[in-house]
Write a protein that holds these residues in place. Structure first.
Motif, PDB file in Angstrom:
ATOM      1  N   LYS A   4       0.790  -1.109  -0.102  1.00 12.93           N
ATOM      2  CA  LYS A   4       0.049   0.085  -0.075  1.00 12.93           C
ATOM      3  C   LYS A   4       0.914   1.101   0.111  1.00 12.93           C
ATOM      4  N   CYS A   5       0.704   2.222  -0.782  1.00  5.03           N
ATOM      5  CA  CYS A   5       1.174   3.531  -1.178  1.00  5.03           C
ATOM      6  C   CYS A   5       0.584   4.336  -0.193  1.00  5.03           C
ATOM      7  N   PRO A   6       1.083   5.192   0.515  1.00  6.68           N
ATOM      8  CA  PRO A   6       0.377   6.207   1.250  1.00  6.68           C
ATOM      9  C   PRO A   6      -0.266   7.252   0.412  1.00  6.68           C
ATOM     10  N   ILE A   7       0.025   7.388  -0.880  1.00  7.51           N
ATOM     11  CA  ILE A   7      -0.491   8.335  -1.883  1.00  7.51           C
ATOM     12  C   ILE A   7      -1.474   7.673  -2.894  1.00  7.51           C
ATOM     13  N   HIS A   8      -0.963   6.795  -3.322  1.00  2.00           N
ATOM     14  CA  HIS A   8      -1.916   6.109  -4.409  1.00  2.00           C
ATOM     15  C   HIS A   8      -2.737   4.819  -3.936  1.00  2.00           C
ATOM     16  N   CYS A  16       5.391   1.222  -5.866  1.00  2.00           N
ATOM     17  CA  CYS A  16       4.247   1.913  -6.805  1.00  2.00           C
ATOM     18  C   CYS A  16       5.084   2.765  -7.785  1.00  2.00           C
ATOM     19  N   THR A  17       4.288   3.048  -8.751  1.00  2.00           N
ATOM     20  CA  THR A  17       4.648   3.773  -9.980  1.00  2.00           C
ATOM     21  C   THR A  17       5.167   5.063  -9.540  1.00  2.00           C
ATOM     22  N   CYS A  18       4.934   5.587  -8.214  1.00  2.00           N
ATOM     23  CA  CYS A  18       5.635   6.916  -7.929  1.00  2.00           C
ATOM     24  C   CYS A  18       6.970   6.518  -7.463  1.00  2.00           C
ATOM     25  N   GLY A  19       7.333   5.314  -7.197  1.00  2.00           N
ATOM     26  CA  GLY A  19       8.574   5.123  -6.550  1.00  2.00           C
ATOM     27  C   GLY A  19       8.525   4.652  -5.047  1.00  2.00           C
ATOM     28  N   GLU A  20       7.296   4.699  -4.412  1.00  2.12           N
ATOM     29  CA  GLU A  20       7.240   4.419  -3.172  1.00  2.12           C
ATOM     30  C   GLU A  20       7.089   3.159  -2.566  1.00  2.12           C
ATOM     31  N   ALA A  21       8.164   2.611  -1.827  1.00  3.97           N
ATOM     32  CA  ALA A  21       7.984   1.033  -1.591  1.00  3.97           C
ATOM     33  C   ALA A  21       6.894   0.724  -1.023  1.00  3.97           C
TER      34      ALA A  21
END
Length: 206
Positions: A4-8, A16-21
């Motif tokens: 789970k990404c905190p943003i997406h 995540c596609t944003c780079g967040e682990a």
């Protein structure tokens, strides 16, 4: 795995596609085990799990979660929903307190999706079976509906699961529907159909 990404929100893979682990929700083994459970419950044997499925394939989400937890003590509603929301193939849908599979049923359901509007659809087949299909038509095997693809690329992708050398059959959907064959749009890539007679089929790759 599902994280789970905190943003997406939820995603599958290591980042995540944003780079967040992201934070881990399900590891690979848990994802596979819950995925198989959900597929069986919503497509093949709801009665065995005490699920009351209505004619359109819906079951109560909380009842499904209860059945899931009796088998997997580590599972919960958040983990189940993470599988649904991260599924790129959009195999399932949730509306309020109900959940259902969009396609792939072997149980008898009458899915209430809108009618297909594409004039042509596609079906990928192996070379061994194509002559029989063109002679006898397309009929569901172990499933409630015939599964058609909305593009050549998707039809080949699906067929390659079963054969290394797929060929394509063009389905004259407009003419078939005009003559009473019911075809409904389950997802942007999949159309579900009743039996399709040979007169609406044409080999386009071989």
């Amino acid at each position: 795995m599902i994280k789970k990404c905190p943003i997406h929100g939820v995603f599958r893979g290591t980042a995540c596609t944003c780079g967040e682990a992201g934070s881990l929700i399900l590891d690979d083994e848990q994802t596979e085990r819950l995925g198989r459970f959900i597929s069986g419950a919503l497509r093949h044997f709801p009665d065995d799990l005490g699920l009351a499925m209505n004619q359109h394939g819906w079951v109560d989400l909380d009842v499904l979660c209860d059945a899931m937890r009796t088998r997997y003590k580590w599972a919960n509603k958040e983990k189940l929903i993470s599988i649904i929301e991260s599924d790129e193939k959009k195999r399932y849908e949730i509306q309020g307190r109900k959940i259902r599979a969009r396609y792939g049923h072997s149980v008898d359901v009458d899915l209430d999706y809108p009618d297909n509007t594409l004039p042509e659809l596609y079906y990928g087949a192996s070379r061994e079976e194509v002559d029989i299909l063109l002679e006898k038509g397309l009929k569901p095997i172990k499933q409630r509906y015939v599964h058609l693809s909305t593009s050549k690329e998707k039809a080949l992708e699906v067929a390659k699961i079963h054969t290394d050398d797929p060929i394509l059959i063009l389905v004259d959907a407009a003419e078939a529907q005009k003559n009473g064959v019911r075809m409904i749009s389950a997802t942007e890539n999949i159309v579900l159909s009743e039996d399709i007679s040979p007169q609406y089929l044409k080999l386009i790759q071989g």
